[in-house]
Scaffold this motif. Structure first.
Motif, short mmCIF file in Angstrom:
data_model
loop_
_atom_site.label_atom_id
_atom_site.label_comp_id
_atom_site.label_asym_id
_atom_site.label_seq_id
_atom_site.Cartn_x
_atom_site.Cartn_y
_atom_site.Cartn_z
N ILE A 1 -53.06 15.29 -27.40
CA ILE A 1 -53.43 15.36 -25.98
C ILE A 1 -53.35 13.97 -25.38
N ASN A 2 -52.65 13.83 -24.28
CA ASN A 2 -52.59 12.58 -23.54
C ASN A 2 -53.63 12.67 -22.42
N LEU A 3 -54.75 12.00 -22.60
CA LEU A 3 -55.83 12.02 -21.62
C LEU A 3 -55.60 10.89 -20.63
N ASN A 4 -55.14 11.24 -19.43
CA ASN A 4 -54.82 10.25 -18.40
C ASN A 4 -56.03 9.89 -17.58
N GLN A 5 -55.94 8.79 -16.87
CA GLN A 5 -56.98 8.35 -15.94
C GLN A 5 -56.35 8.14 -14.57
N PRO A 6 -57.16 8.12 -13.53
CA PRO A 6 -56.59 7.83 -12.21
C PRO A 6 -56.03 6.41 -12.16
N ASP A 7 -55.09 6.19 -11.27
CA ASP A 7 -54.57 4.85 -11.06
C ASP A 7 -55.68 3.95 -10.53
#
Length: 186
Positions: free
Chosen positions: A88-94
């Motif tokens: 799982i690639n857990l992204n964050q906001p820019d």
């Protein structure tokens, strides 16, 4: 495949169909702001199983308080026969960034904003130290004007710009190199 529910002895003749076993995402929450560690990953399987995360010794199906990263887990059925994995690639906001642009003639300070998380139609909350709540302002006095922007997740970014009225024409005898808004005295 050839399970006998009436049998009370394991004669090792069972054939397993491991394609039926699966490790899936139960719930997922990305970090709310850039750099925050408030993400969550919860996994589930459809059979009795154990789990191991490849980046950690955690054996639970749920990870909380995690940051943006790539997470991998391996699940094994309780009898150790079947295995499944997930990444799982857990992204964050820019991250927020903004730049001030000052029109030296009108005094108008505009703000170019990027990043953050908007709720709808690019809505953010803006707060200037002079009480204004627009993305851009026209300052009336010399001084430092602080600017804060808040996005839909409550993430904030703060910066300030110093305003000095004076003659901005470098060919004038009363030129003020520190002035960034022309006051008409040139």
């Amino acid at each position: 495949i050839n399970f006998d529910s009436l049998s009370n002895v394991n004669d090792s003749s069972c054939n397993y169909d491991c394609s039926l076993f699966s490790l899936d995402i139960d719930s997922l929450k990305k970090p709310s702001c850039y750099g925050f560690s408030d993400g969550l990953i919860s996994l589930e399987t459809n059979f009795c199983s154990s789990i191991t995360w490849t980046d950690d010794t955690t054996k639970t199906f749920t990870r909380v308080g995690i940051n943006s990263d790539v997470y991998s887990a391996i699940a094994t059925t309780c009898d150790g026969v079947c295995v499944d994995s997930i990444t799982i690639n857990l992204n964050q906001p820019d991250s927020f960034s903004f730049q001030f642009r000052i029109d030296t003639m009108s005094g108008y300070i505009s703000t170019n904003l990027s990043g953050g998380t908007s709720c709808f139609q690019n809505s953010f909350d803006f707060y200037w130290s002079n009480g204004d709540t627009n993305i851009s302002i026209i300052p009336l006095n010399n001084g430092i004007y602080s600017f804060q922007v808040v996005d839909c997740n409550g993430c904030t970014a703060i910066d300030s710009v110093e305003i000095k009225f004076g003659c901005t024409s470098d060919t004038s005898c009363n030129y003020d190199a520190s002035a960034n808004i022309d006051d008409g005295t040139c």
